[in-house]
Scaffold this motif. Structure first.
Motif, PDB file in Angstrom:
ATOM      1  N   LEU A  10     -54.500 -37.217-109.321  1.00  0.00           N
ATOM      2  CA  LEU A  10     -55.149 -37.627-107.873  1.00  0.00           C
ATOM      3  C   LEU A  10     -54.334 -38.583-107.190  1.00  0.00           C
ATOM      4  CD1 LEU A  10     -58.998 -37.796-108.659  1.00  0.00           C
ATOM      5  CD2 LEU A  10     -57.446 -35.960-107.698  1.00  0.00           C
ATOM      6  N   ARG A  16     -54.467 -34.781-103.046  1.00  0.00           N
ATOM      7  CA  ARG A  16     -55.678 -35.010-102.720  1.00  0.00           C
ATOM      8  C   ARG A  16     -55.937 -34.124-101.428  1.00  0.00           C
ATOM      9  NH1 ARG A  16     -54.122 -40.358-103.743  1.00  0.00           N
ATOM     10  NH2 ARG A  16     -54.469 -40.866-101.383  1.00  0.00           N
ATOM     11  N   LEU A  75     -65.690 -33.943-110.397  1.00  0.00           N
ATOM     12  CA  LEU A  75     -66.656 -34.984-110.383  1.00  0.00           C
ATOM     13  C   LEU A  75     -67.175 -35.771-111.772  1.00  0.00           C
ATOM     14  CD1 LEU A  75     -68.998 -32.696-108.178  1.00  0.00           C
ATOM     15  CD2 LEU A  75     -67.663 -34.815-107.540  1.00  0.00           C
ATOM     16  N   LEU A  78     -64.541 -38.492-112.237  1.00  0.00           N
ATOM     17  CA  LEU A  78     -65.113 -39.643-111.319  1.00  0.00           C
ATOM     18  C   LEU A  78     -66.126 -40.385-111.778  1.00  0.00           C
ATOM     19  CD1 LEU A  78     -64.944 -38.005-107.750  1.00  0.00           C
ATOM     20  CD2 LEU A  78     -63.072 -39.636-109.105  1.00  0.00           C
ATOM     21  N   PRO A  99     -75.186 -46.101-109.828  1.00  0.00           N
ATOM     22  CA  PRO A  99     -74.712 -46.677-108.416  1.00  0.00           C
ATOM     23  C   PRO A  99     -75.120 -45.617-107.294  1.00  0.00           C
ATOM     24  CG  PRO A  99     -72.899 -45.767-109.828  1.00  0.00           C
ATOM     25  CD  PRO A  99     -74.119 -45.934-110.641  1.00  0.00           C
ATOM     26  N   ARG A 100     -75.213 -44.385-107.525  1.00  0.00           N
ATOM     27  CA  ARG A 100     -75.319 -43.346-106.567  1.00  0.00           C
ATOM     28  C   ARG A 100     -75.761 -42.200-107.371  1.00  0.00           C
ATOM     29  NH1 ARG A 100     -72.769 -46.754-104.248  1.00  0.00           N
ATOM     30  NH2 ARG A 100     -73.930 -47.562-102.670  1.00  0.00           N
ATOM     31  N   ILE A 103     -72.640 -39.504-108.256  1.00  0.00           N
ATOM     32  CA  ILE A 103     -71.677 -39.545-109.481  1.00  0.00           C
ATOM     33  C   ILE A 103     -72.348 -40.433-110.276  1.00  0.00           C
ATOM     34  CG2 ILE A 103     -69.605 -39.744-107.870  1.00  0.00           C
ATOM     35  CD1 ILE A 103     -69.712 -42.918-108.337  1.00  0.00           C
TER      36      ILE A 103
ATOM     37  N   PHE B   7     -57.313 -44.914-103.625  1.00  0.00           N
ATOM     38  CA  PHE B   7     -56.722 -43.926-104.785  1.00  0.00           C
ATOM     39  C   PHE B   7     -55.288 -44.043-105.091  1.00  0.00           C
ATOM     40  CE2 PHE B   7     -60.664 -41.729-104.523  1.00  0.00           C
ATOM     41  CZ  PHE B   7     -60.695 -41.120-105.810  1.00  0.00           C
ATOM     42  N   LEU B  74     -64.993 -50.287-105.495  1.00  0.00           N
ATOM     43  CA  LEU B  74     -64.506 -49.326-106.206  1.00  0.00           C
ATOM     44  C   LEU B  74     -65.526 -48.072-106.454  1.00  0.00           C
ATOM     45  CD1 LEU B  74     -62.494 -47.868-108.188  1.00  0.00           C
ATOM     46  CD2 LEU B  74     -63.329 -49.413-110.049  1.00  0.00           C
ATOM     47  N   LEU B  75     -66.800 -48.374-106.886  1.00  0.00           N
ATOM     48  CA  LEU B  75     -67.789 -47.291-107.032  1.00  0.00           C
ATOM     49  C   LEU B  75     -68.011 -46.667-105.690  1.00  0.00           C
ATOM     50  CD1 LEU B  75     -69.978 -49.042-109.116  1.00  0.00           C
ATOM     51  CD2 LEU B  75     -68.592 -47.331-109.838  1.00  0.00           C
ATOM     52  N   LEU B  78     -65.329 -44.049-105.003  1.00  0.00           N
ATOM     53  CA  LEU B  78     -65.278 -43.059-106.116  1.00  0.00           C
ATOM     54  C   LEU B  78     -66.416 -42.100-105.364  1.00  0.00           C
ATOM     55  CD1 LEU B  78     -65.224 -44.496-109.460  1.00  0.00           C
ATOM     56  CD2 LEU B  78     -63.417 -43.394-108.160  1.00  0.00           C
ATOM     57  N   ALA B  79     -67.650 -42.655-104.889  1.00  0.00           N
ATOM     58  CA  ALA B  79     -68.706 -41.985-104.451  1.00  0.00           C
ATOM     59  C   ALA B  79     -68.326 -41.259-103.121  1.00  0.00           C
ATOM     60  CB  ALA B  79     -69.845 -42.959-104.046  1.00  0.00           C
ATOM     61  N   PHE B  81     -65.284 -40.053-102.048  1.00  0.00           N
ATOM     62  CA  PHE B  81     -64.360 -39.300-102.408  1.00  0.00           C
ATOM     63  C   PHE B  81     -65.152 -37.672-103.079  1.00  0.00           C
ATOM     64  CE2 PHE B  81     -61.319 -37.121-105.270  1.00  0.00           C
ATOM     65  CZ  PHE B  81     -60.394 -36.516-104.450  1.00  0.00           C
ATOM     66  N   ALA B  82     -66.296 -38.211-103.878  1.00  0.00           N
ATOM     67  CA  ALA B  82     -66.815 -37.224-104.698  1.00  0.00           C
ATOM     68  C   ALA B  82     -67.754 -36.612-103.544  1.00  0.00           C
ATOM     69  CB  ALA B  82     -67.839 -37.887-105.429  1.00  0.00           C
ATOM     70  N   ILE B 103     -72.118 -42.054 -98.730  1.00  0.00           N
ATOM     71  CA  ILE B 103     -71.452 -43.433 -98.447  1.00  0.00           C
ATOM     72  C   ILE B 103     -69.938 -43.144 -98.417  1.00  0.00           C
ATOM     73  CG2 ILE B 103     -71.314 -44.041-100.834  1.00  0.00           C
ATOM     74  CD1 ILE B 103     -71.155 -47.003-100.005  1.00  0.00           C
TER      75      ILE B 103
END
Lengths: 103, 103
Positions: A10, A16, A75, A78, A99-100, A103, B7, B74-75, B78-79, B81-82, B103
């Motif tokens: 990545l 990407r 996923l 991540l 967190p969400r 993920i 990233f 950071l999170l 990641l979220a 991108f996910a 988000i």
DNA sequence: AATACGATTAACATTCATGTTAATAGTATG
DNA sequence: CATACTATTAACATGAATGTTAATCGTATT
């Protein structure tokens, strides 16, 4: 699933972008090369890196090799990285929190 | 929040290791250099990259500069991108609309 | 079988990233 | 104020990554 290998894959912006394209539909090497400004060999090697990381799968259809994204692997990686970072301190403080949901 | 920059920062293995250390506690440059086999200047530049990406914050305490991880950034990256990867096809394919907490 | 097309590999050049040591800046302490 | 310690920047060397063109391999078509 090797998170380090996946994040190394990545690392590259073109990769990407390839992932972004493949998140919409399966594409062949030349399809992707056309969507970039780049040559087919360059795309081919990027796809090789992504494939060895487990992020994409290849399936030949006649002359073409169609690549498609392995969402679950991406996923999952991540999520694993997120939990490694999120883990130690937060789990101690708030066991149930994620967190969400994505993920 | 610049996902590409983040990233790019996460591309490097030493930087992900730094993040792993900082996920446990705040540390100074020399603290981190000691935990690696590497020199302080090398760590310092990695920290600079991480800081410009918004992944860590620096705070001087006397002679030392303490770095700590910005988990939310950071999170969040990641979220995001996910969701970019997870989004298009799944939202299109799924008859029931997925709630977009994107988000 | 011969040709054409798509994909991959080889070889090469160029650019980028990482680490090292030396030098500079900032802060505290004797 | 001088010294010591921490952090950062500068300059440099080395290894890795990326892209290009040319060559090779696989599959399909005529």
């Amino acid at each position: 699933m090797n998170v380090n290998r996946i994040f190394a894959a990545l690392a590259s912006l073109p990769r990407r972008q390839i992932i972004a394209f493949l998140s919409q539909t399966a594409l062949s090497t030349t399809d992707l090369a056309a969507r970039f400004g780049t040559s087919a060999p360059a795309v081919s090697r990027h796809l090789s890196v992504l494939q060895h990381a487990g992020l994409v799968s290849a399936g030949r259809q006649g002359q073409r090799v169609m690549y498609r994204l392995n969402r679950d692997v991406l996923l999952g990686a991540l999520a694993q990285f997120a939990s490694e970072v999120d883990g130690p301190l937060r789990r101690a403080a708030q066991p149930a929190r994620t967190p969400r949901e994505a993920i």
